[in-house]
Design an enzyme around this catalytic site. Structure first.
Site, PDB file in Angstrom:
ATOM      1  N   PHE A 181       0.844  -1.196   0.000  1.00  0.00           N
ATOM      2  CA  PHE A 181       0.000   0.000   0.000  1.00  0.00           C
ATOM      3  C   PHE A 181       0.884   1.253   0.000  1.00  0.00           C
ATOM      4  CE2 PHE A 181      -2.949   2.995   2.189  1.00  0.00           C
ATOM      5  CZ  PHE A 181      -4.003   2.907   1.296  1.00  0.00           C
TER       6      PHE A 181
ATOM      7  N   ASP B 268       0.700  -5.153   8.167  1.00  0.00           N
ATOM      8  CA  ASP B 268      -0.430  -4.248   8.002  1.00  0.00           C
ATOM      9  C   ASP B 268      -1.675  -5.102   7.770  1.00  0.00           C
ATOM     10  OD1 ASP B 268      -2.388  -2.457   7.149  1.00  0.00           O
ATOM     11  OD2 ASP B 268      -0.928  -1.104   6.230  1.00  0.00           O
TER      12      ASP B 268
ATOM     13  N   TYR C 277     -11.965   1.185   9.804  1.00  0.00           N
ATOM     14  CA  TYR C 277     -13.125   1.697   9.058  1.00  0.00           C
ATOM     15  C   TYR C 277     -13.461   0.850   7.838  1.00  0.00           C
ATOM     16  CZ  TYR C 277      -9.228   4.153   6.737  1.00  0.00           C
ATOM     17  OH  TYR C 277      -8.039   4.464   6.124  1.00  0.00           O
ATOM     18  N   LYS C 278     -12.716  -0.219   7.605  1.00  0.00           N
ATOM     19  CA  LYS C 278     -12.993  -1.093   6.462  1.00  0.00           C
ATOM     20  C   LYS C 278     -13.928  -2.206   6.918  1.00  0.00           C
ATOM     21  CE  LYS C 278      -8.887   0.481   4.148  1.00  0.00           C
ATOM     22  NZ  LYS C 278      -7.453   0.405   4.025  1.00  0.00           N
TER      23      LYS C 278
ATOM     24  N   ARG D  18     -12.269  -2.830  -8.435  1.00  0.00           N
ATOM     25  CA  ARG D  18     -12.146  -3.673  -7.243  1.00  0.00           C
ATOM     26  C   ARG D  18     -13.513  -3.862  -6.601  1.00  0.00           C
ATOM     27  NH1 ARG D  18      -8.442  -1.698  -2.247  1.00  0.00           N
ATOM     28  NH2 ARG D  18     -10.298  -0.427  -1.940  1.00  0.00           N
TER      29      ARG D  18
HETATM   30  C1  LIG Z   1      -6.661   1.477   4.130  1.00  0.00           C
HETATM   31  C2  LIG Z   1      -5.262   1.147   4.384  1.00  0.00           C
HETATM   32  C3  LIG Z   1      -4.482   1.981   5.180  1.00  0.00           C
HETATM   33  C4  LIG Z   1      -5.065   3.242   5.714  1.00  0.00           C
HETATM   34  O1  LIG Z   1      -4.188   4.061   6.355  1.00  0.00           O
HETATM   35  P1  LIG Z   1      -4.709   5.389   7.060  1.00  0.00           P
HETATM   36  O2  LIG Z   1      -3.555   5.895   7.764  1.00  0.00           O
HETATM   37  O3  LIG Z   1      -5.876   5.006   7.932  1.00  0.00           O
HETATM   38  O4  LIG Z   1      -5.205   6.316   5.995  1.00  0.00           O
HETATM   39  C5  LIG Z   1      -3.174   1.600   5.429  1.00  0.00           C
HETATM   40  N1  LIG Z   1      -2.670   0.460   4.917  1.00  0.00           N
HETATM   41  C6  LIG Z   1      -3.400  -0.365   4.135  1.00  0.00           C
HETATM   42  C7  LIG Z   1      -2.822  -1.636   3.623  1.00  0.00           C
HETATM   43  C8  LIG Z   1      -4.715  -0.045   3.839  1.00  0.00           C
HETATM   44  O5  LIG Z   1      -5.442  -0.841   3.062  1.00  0.00           O
END
Ligand SMILES: *Cc1c(COP(=O)(O)O)cnc(C)c1O
Length: 416
Positions: free
Chosen positions: A124, A201, A226-227, A376
């Site tokens: 990411f 992560d 939040y996911k 997606r």
């Molecule tokens: C959504 C997501 C994030 C989000 O990071 P924020 O700091 O909350 O914006 C981080 N890593 C991955 C792999 C994600 O999918």
């Protein structure tokens, strides 16, 4: 190929079907983006209303007597129910990116002889930016490995990247594009053999797949709420530090919430024992409380049942893609083995961006577009029905057959 009747039949047999009624679902909209922002649990709207009028409105500052322990209390709930951690190993704090910074910087500082972070080029972007920033500010080095874009990092890929300068190995447990699940146990074993710590992560895996941090001997982890956990936009993230590492890692940001005796207002900073030292400043209480209901719903449904349904849903997406969309230019960009993938599927098409715009504008289907060519589809099993998934694929076929997307602008919107 799956017919609408078959999808309806699968919904009738679905033991998790009743959970959908506990989320706000309106109209005929097809939502296949719960892996970006999970649906609102109905109870969350009520509990937040109470928190605001009673906790804040009436209790005012005295409510801190209960609020103060919420980061560890809800952290423990996630730890014990969703990610296979022990009590006192998970805390809610800041955003995922900030937590990644805190843990990576702490791990780098803990060993003066090692300064290399290993990650994969397909990770990411925010994670990679955080590591680039650490390389620039702490004199660390970021070593990126190229992995298969569908299958993600493998233990063998890592083997070649390790030497006695590597401090930290960091991957996503589930890849945000392809949905591939990394083999946490084997990768951690390889990293440990090379003398490095692992930082996972879990943003796209928590609430979607079985996560066993303790069993895999993972060292550090961060994840998003939040996911799949439906904590709401901007809900704070969680972080995990293995118990026996906690006292040897000094957090890079020294704040009063991480201070041992927070309310003594001592001049000297002495980090708290245990996981609390990774807190920094005042937590966003309203967003923090919003996480709890979603976590309890996922725990109540049970990860095993969720996983079973998720596999059926993603298999339906793949089957319909192969049988109806391949001749229209689509291909599957996710692992075909259900054991190897999370709860979202990458559908590749050279015109993916405009197709996503057309799905939203003309078909009331909400997917995600991911660069460079991915539509997606996320199908969180707790509230996604088989008919909804079937509809998402049918409406995609309509868009492709009608071809109206070709008249849309190809310039990217502010948010994709
Ligand atoms: C959504 C997501 C994030 C989000 O990071 P924020 O700091 O909350 O914006 C981080 N890593 C991955 C792999 C994600 O999918």
């Amino acid at each position: 190929m799956t017919s609408r009747q078959e999808a309806e039949q699968l919904d009738k047999q679905d033991s998790l079907a009743a959970f959908r009624d506990r989320f706000q679902v309106t109209g005929q909209r097809v939502y296949v983006d719960g892996n970006s922002l999970g649906r609102l649990p109905t109870e969350t709207a009520h509990s937040l209303q109470r928190l605001i009028t009673e906790g804040w409105g009436e209790g005012l500052v005295t409510s801190w007597d209960t609020w103060i322990d919420a980061p560890t209390r809800i952290g423990d709930l996630i730890g014990s129910q969703l990610v296979g951690a022990s009590e006192g190993e998970v805390v809610i704090s800041d955003s995922t990116s900030v937590n990644l910074f805190k843990l990576a910087a702490g791990a780098l500082a803990a060993d003066a002889k090692r300064n290399v972070i290993v990650s994969d080029r397909g990770n990411f972007p925010s994670d990679l930016y955080v590591f680039q920033g650490l390389a620039a500010s702490m004199g660390a080095e970021l070593r990126l490995i190229d992995c298969d874009p569908v299958d993600g990092p493998q233990p063998e890929d890592l083997q070649h990247a390790l030497d006695d300068r590597v401090a930290l190995v960091s991957f996503s447990h589930v890849n945000y594009r392809s949905g591939a699940i990394a083999d946490m146990e084997s990768i951690t074993r390889v990293a440990h053999k090379g003398g490095a710590l692992t930082l996972w992560d879990l943003s796209h895996s928590v609430g979607a797949v079985d996560v066993r941090l303790n069993e895999c001997e993972a060292d550090l982890a961060v994840g998003c709420t939040y996911k799949y956990l439906s904590g709401g936009p901007g809900a704070p993230a969680f972080l995990y530090v293995r118990r026996d590492l906690q006292d040897s890692i000094v957090p890079p940001i020294w704040g009063w919430f991480g201070q041992g005796s927070q309310f003594a207002f001592d001049e000297a900073y002495l980090p708290a024992d245990g996981i609390r030292r990774f807190l920094v400043g005042t937590p966003p209480i309203i967003s923090l409380y919003a996480i709890e209901t979603g976590v309890r719903l996922i725990a109540e449904a049970g990860i095993e049942a969720l996983r079973e349904k998720s596999t059926l849903l993603t298999s339906m997406v793949i089957e319909m893609c192969d049988e109806a969309l391949a001749q229209l230019g689509c291909s599957v960009g996710s692992p075909r083995d259900p054991e190897q993938r999370g709860s979202h599927i990458a559908i590749k098409h050279p015109d993916a961006y405009r197709i996503c715009r057309a799905l939203i504008a003309d078909k009331d289907v909400i997917p995600d577009f991911r660069e460079p060519n991915i539509v997606r589809y996320g199908v969180p099993p707790i509230y996604t029905t088989f008919v909804e998934t079937w509809e998402a694929m049918e409406r995609l076929r309509d868009v492709l057959e009608e071809g109206s997307y070709r008249s849309l602008e190809d310039t990217r919107a502010r948010v994709t």
